[in-house]
Design a protein around this motif. Structure first.
Motif: not given
Length: 458
Positions: A276-283
């Motif tokens: 989830q953090l990775q996806r939030r970081l990517q966004r």
């Protein structure tokens, strides 16, 4: 050899049944004293427990229709006296007592010692919640104090391998049962603190009777747990088992597996959270990069070759030069036009003396006849108005023989009905006034006489 072949072969169930019948026939019911341990109340209402003393123990069962008559809440450690029959549970070949009745005989010595130690340590502050240390959220290494042969060790390792396989596990071996177990457990805690190679400790073993868990009720072990600089989780026995180590430890777990889950982060949850953090970081990075990329494209479009920039500046300079020339030319033309207008206005305001003198001469020659005509016209009009005024003068009418009759209050009399007999009248003549009174009316005259009577002055 022949005798052995002649003996009949019996199944295990028949053997166990024969032993059960033998016990029932040879041993009558009797009173047996001991201490209750491992008490289990089944959902059916039956009680299963162990009756023991310092040297031996025996399994017991008390069925619901007999247990319901026990008048006090039975618990582990109670010293009791049972009226029971010895027998064999044929299905498992286990010797047991079938309890008919139970009476209380006092608390067991082990449980009394346990309660006394618990109260003494509680008074000393070893159970104080403020002294408990928090467990690390992400331990660098986990230490386990237990026996290498204990089933609890396998449960702990299985749970740690499932939840956090990346965390190293260090075993500090020590026996968990027996007379010499408590000093070795205490030594294992001290060794872990001296080596300082783990972030948290697990003290564990599987379930058992109070005698099996007695090593964890040691006073010296309790002080060692309290003095440990490394947070310690106690996972001794099952959920219903409580030892002194449970109260002194920083955290008490219901089972060894629960202890492993308490000290280790959930790897699956961490991976999901990390995802989830990775996806939030990517966004977030995409949100930051997208406007930067647009700005880069905009700047790239604005970025020109120096030659193009000079050419653009030259074109702008040329435009300004042309605008300046046009503005100067327009200003000059405006000034010239303004000057011409002023010249025309000056010429228009300059007097033409000969023309004006001739004009004045003409006006003078016309003024005399014009004034004469105006005077004659006004004199003629004046005479006309005087004649009209003379014709309208009432005194002229009176001079022709008419008179003006008025009442005493000055009202003009135009018809006889305005006055009554005897009223005073005032008669205005051309030369003077007469006063008269109204006499009875004379016959009405319809027309005026054509000729007026002549007066002396006519």
């Amino acid at each position: 050899m022949t005798n052995e072949l002649s003996v009949a072969v019996v199944p295990v169930s028949m053997l166990n049944q024969r032993v059960a019948d033998l016990l029932a026939g040879q041993l009558p019911p009797m009173w047996v004293s001991g201490e209750v341990s491992n008490l289990t109340r089944a959902a059916s209402g039956h009680w299963y427990f162990v009756l023991k003393d310092e040297h031996a123990q025996v399994r017991c069962v008390m069925f619901r229709h007999k247990a319901q008559y026990v008048a006090w809440p039975v618990s582990n450690g109670d010293k009791v006296e049972l009226y029971a029959s010895a027998g064999l549970y044929a299905a498992r070949g286990e010797f047991q007592l079938g309890v008919d009745s139970m009476r209380q005989a006092g608390r067991g010595a082990l449980f009394a010692a346990y309660e006394a130690l618990k109260q003494r340590l509680q008074a000393a502050g070893l159970f104080d919640p403020d002294s408990k240390r928090a467990l690390p959220a992400h331990p660098a290494a986990i230490g386990v104090i237990t026996s290498p042969q204990a089933a609890a060790l396998r449960d702990v390792l299985t749970a740690l391998r499932r939840r956090a396989p990346h965390i190293p596990v260090i075993l500090y071996p020590a026996p968990v049962q027996g007379d010499g177990a408590a000093p070795l457990l205490r030594r294992a805690i001290e060794q872990a603190n001296d080596r300082a190679e783990v972030s948290v400790l697990i003290l564990c073993r599987g379930g058992g009777s109070i005698e099996d868990l007695w090593a964890f009720n040691d006073e010296a072990l309790a002080h060692a747990i309290a003095a440990s600089r490394i947070p310690l989780v106690s996972g001794v026995g099952h959920e219903t088992d409580f030892t002194i180590a449970d109260f002194v430890a920083d955290v008490r777990a219901a089972t060894p597996t629960a202890a492993a889950e308490l000290v280790s982060p959930d790897g699956l949850a961490m991976r999901q959270h990390l995802g989830q953090l990775q996806r939030r970081l990517q966004r977030a990075v995409a949100r930051q990069l997208e406007p930067r990329m647009q700005q880069l494209d905009y700047l790239a479009r604005r970025l020109l070759h120096p030659g193009q920039r000079i050419a653009q500046q030259q074109a702008v300079l040329q435009q300004w030069q042309q605008r300046w020339q046009r503005a100067g030319s327009q200003l000059l033309q405006q000034r010239q036009h303004r000057l011409q207008q002023l010249r025309w206005r000056w010429q228009a305001c300059r007097p033409d003396l000969p023309r004006l003198a001739h004009r004045l001469s003409q006006l003078q020659s016309r003024l005399g006849p014009s004034l004469q005509r105006q005077l004659q016209n006004h004199a003629h009009r004046l005479n006309t108005l005087a004649a009209r005024l003379q014709a309208l003068d009432p005194t002229a009418v009176l001079a022709r023989g008419y008179s003006l009759v008025t009442t005493a209050n000055g009202q003009v009399v135009r018809q006889p009905g305005q006055v009554r007999t005897g009223d005073a009248l005032l008669i205005q003549l051309a030369e003077g006034q007469l006063q008269a009174r109204v006499s009875p009316p004379a016959p009405q005259q319809q027309t005026l006489p054509l000729e007026l009577p002549k007066t002396d002055g006519a």
